[in-house]
Design a protein around this motif. Structure first.
Motif, PDB file in Angstrom:
ATOM      1  N   PRO A  62       0.648  -1.247   0.047  1.00  0.00           N
ATOM      2  CA  PRO A  62      -0.073   0.036   0.114  1.00  0.00           C
ATOM      3  C   PRO A  62       0.688   0.985  -0.039  1.00  0.00           C
ATOM      4  O   PRO A  62       0.259   2.376  -0.575  1.00  0.00           O
ATOM      5  CB  PRO A  62      -0.815  -0.068   1.268  1.00  0.00           C
ATOM      6  CG  PRO A  62      -0.856  -1.460   1.455  1.00  0.00           C
ATOM      7  CD  PRO A  62       0.444  -1.980   1.032  1.00  0.00           C
ATOM      8  N   ASP A  63       2.000   1.123   0.677  1.00  0.00           N
ATOM      9  CA  ASP A  63       2.954   2.401   0.617  1.00  0.00           C
ATOM     10  C   ASP A  63       3.359   2.793  -0.821  1.00  0.00           C
ATOM     11  O   ASP A  63       3.415   3.762  -1.089  1.00  0.00           O
ATOM     12  CB  ASP A  63       4.144   2.239   1.519  1.00  0.00           C
ATOM     13  CG  ASP A  63       3.685   2.218   3.151  1.00  0.00           C
ATOM     14  OD1 ASP A  63       2.517   2.664   3.327  1.00  0.00           O
ATOM     15  OD2 ASP A  63       4.337   1.501   3.822  1.00  0.00           O
ATOM     16  N   GLU A  64       3.727   1.669  -1.543  1.00  0.00           N
ATOM     17  CA  GLU A  64       4.184   1.732  -3.103  1.00  0.00           C
ATOM     18  C   GLU A  64       3.028   2.418  -3.720  1.00  0.00           C
ATOM     19  O   GLU A  64       3.427   3.430  -4.507  1.00  0.00           O
ATOM     20  CB  GLU A  64       4.794   0.453  -3.508  1.00  0.00           C
ATOM     21  CG  GLU A  64       6.185   0.088  -2.624  1.00  0.00           C
ATOM     22  CD  GLU A  64       6.479  -1.364  -3.216  1.00  0.00           C
ATOM     23  OE1 GLU A  64       7.784  -1.788  -3.092  1.00  0.00           O
ATOM     24  OE2 GLU A  64       5.526  -2.160  -3.525  1.00  0.00           O
ATOM     25  N   ILE A  68       3.253   5.913  -5.839  1.00  0.00           N
ATOM     26  CA  ILE A  68       2.868   6.187  -7.395  1.00  0.00           C
ATOM     27  C   ILE A  68       1.690   7.055  -7.554  1.00  0.00           C
ATOM     28  O   ILE A  68       1.681   7.828  -8.361  1.00  0.00           O
ATOM     29  CB  ILE A  68       2.834   4.658  -7.846  1.00  0.00           C
ATOM     30  CG1 ILE A  68       3.953   3.743  -7.656  1.00  0.00           C
ATOM     31  CG2 ILE A  68       2.013   4.612  -9.240  1.00  0.00           C
ATOM     32  CD1 ILE A  68       3.547   2.179  -8.101  1.00  0.00           C
ATOM     33  N   ALA A  69       0.778   6.867  -6.694  1.00  0.00           N
ATOM     34  CA  ALA A  69      -0.282   7.988  -6.852  1.00  0.00           C
ATOM     35  C   ALA A  69       0.011   9.232  -6.659  1.00  0.00           C
ATOM     36  O   ALA A  69      -0.348  10.281  -7.635  1.00  0.00           O
ATOM     37  CB  ALA A  69      -1.560   7.481  -5.967  1.00  0.00           C
ATOM     38  N   VAL A  70       0.963   9.450  -5.531  1.00  0.00           N
ATOM     39  CA  VAL A  70       1.442  11.117  -5.617  1.00  0.00           C
ATOM     40  C   VAL A  70       2.218  11.507  -6.620  1.00  0.00           C
ATOM     41  O   VAL A  70       2.175  12.561  -7.278  1.00  0.00           O
ATOM     42  CB  VAL A  70       2.175  11.110  -4.218  1.00  0.00           C
ATOM     43  CG1 VAL A  70       2.968  12.373  -3.978  1.00  0.00           C
ATOM     44  CG2 VAL A  70       1.164  10.838  -3.041  1.00  0.00           C
ATOM     45  N   ALA A  71       3.155  10.571  -7.162  1.00  0.00           N
ATOM     46  CA  ALA A  71       4.029  10.918  -8.218  1.00  0.00           C
ATOM     47  C   ALA A  71       3.228  11.206  -9.712  1.00  0.00           C
ATOM     48  O   ALA A  71       3.644  12.198 -10.334  1.00  0.00           O
ATOM     49  CB  ALA A  71       4.795   9.752  -8.850  1.00  0.00           C
ATOM     50  N   VAL A  72       2.010  10.358  -9.662  1.00  0.00           N
ATOM     51  CA  VAL A  72       1.273  10.566 -11.114  1.00  0.00           C
ATOM     52  C   VAL A  72       0.519  12.044 -10.727  1.00  0.00           C
ATOM     53  O   VAL A  72       0.586  12.819 -11.842  1.00  0.00           O
ATOM     54  CB  VAL A  72       0.397   9.444 -11.315  1.00  0.00           C
ATOM     55  CG1 VAL A  72      -0.664   9.796 -12.220  1.00  0.00           C
ATOM     56  CG2 VAL A  72       1.117   8.051 -11.702  1.00  0.00           C
ATOM     57  N   ALA A  73      -0.074  12.119  -9.724  1.00  0.00           N
ATOM     58  CA  ALA A  73      -0.604  13.493  -9.475  1.00  0.00           C
ATOM     59  C   ALA A  73       0.213  14.778  -9.598  1.00  0.00           C
ATOM     60  O   ALA A  73      -0.047  15.754 -10.320  1.00  0.00           O
ATOM     61  CB  ALA A  73      -1.148  13.592  -8.079  1.00  0.00           C
ATOM     62  N   VAL A  74       1.593  14.657  -9.159  1.00  0.00           N
ATOM     63  CA  VAL A  74       2.375  15.841  -9.163  1.00  0.00           C
ATOM     64  C   VAL A  74       2.740  15.911 -10.794  1.00  0.00           C
ATOM     65  O   VAL A  74       2.801  17.068 -11.380  1.00  0.00           O
ATOM     66  CB  VAL A  74       3.861  15.420  -8.344  1.00  0.00           C
ATOM     67  CG1 VAL A  74       4.740  16.580  -8.825  1.00  0.00           C
ATOM     68  CG2 VAL A  74       3.293  15.652  -7.049  1.00  0.00           C
TER      69      VAL A  74
END
Length: 117
Positions: A62-64, A68-74
């Motif tokens: 879940p941390d990974e 990934i979700a934060v990186a895609v949003a940024v």
């Protein structure tokens, strides 16, 4: 009267050829879509397909997934800010008139018509 008969015959002949070709192309497309249909899945194939991805090795924690979700949003936010200058072919305000034709039309719309003397 002779030319009228020839003209009507050419009109009928031309329209007949056009509609004949259209019917031929329509039939060809219908035939191609008939043969291009996907085969329906059988019950055995549906039963063999796993409904849930297997757990274990190769799965993301879940941390990974959150990272990934934060990186895609940024990345999406950065691209959104850069999209306007990247996509734009002309700077805003550099083309006051798109062409001479448009400029002439706008000038005619903005000026009242007066008779020449």
């Amino acid at each position: 009267m002779e030319n009228l008969g020839f003209g009507l015959m050419m009109t009928v002949l031309g329209m007949g050829i056009v509609f004949t070709v259209l019917v031929f192309v329509w039939g060809l497309l219908t035939l191609l879509t008939y043969f291009d249909r996907p085969e329906p899945a059988t019950a055995a194939e549906v039963a063999l397909a796993p409904a849930v991805a297997p757990t274990g090795e190769g799965q993301l924690t879940p941390d990974e997934v959150a990272a990934i979700a934060v990186a895609v949003a940024v990345h999406t936010a950065t691209l959104r800010r850069e999209a306007a200058p990247t996509v734009r072919s002309y700077w805003p305000g550099s083309l006051l008139f798109a062409s001479r034709w448009v400029a002439a039309g706008r000038a005619r719309q903005n000026q009242s018509w007066q008779r020449r003397r």
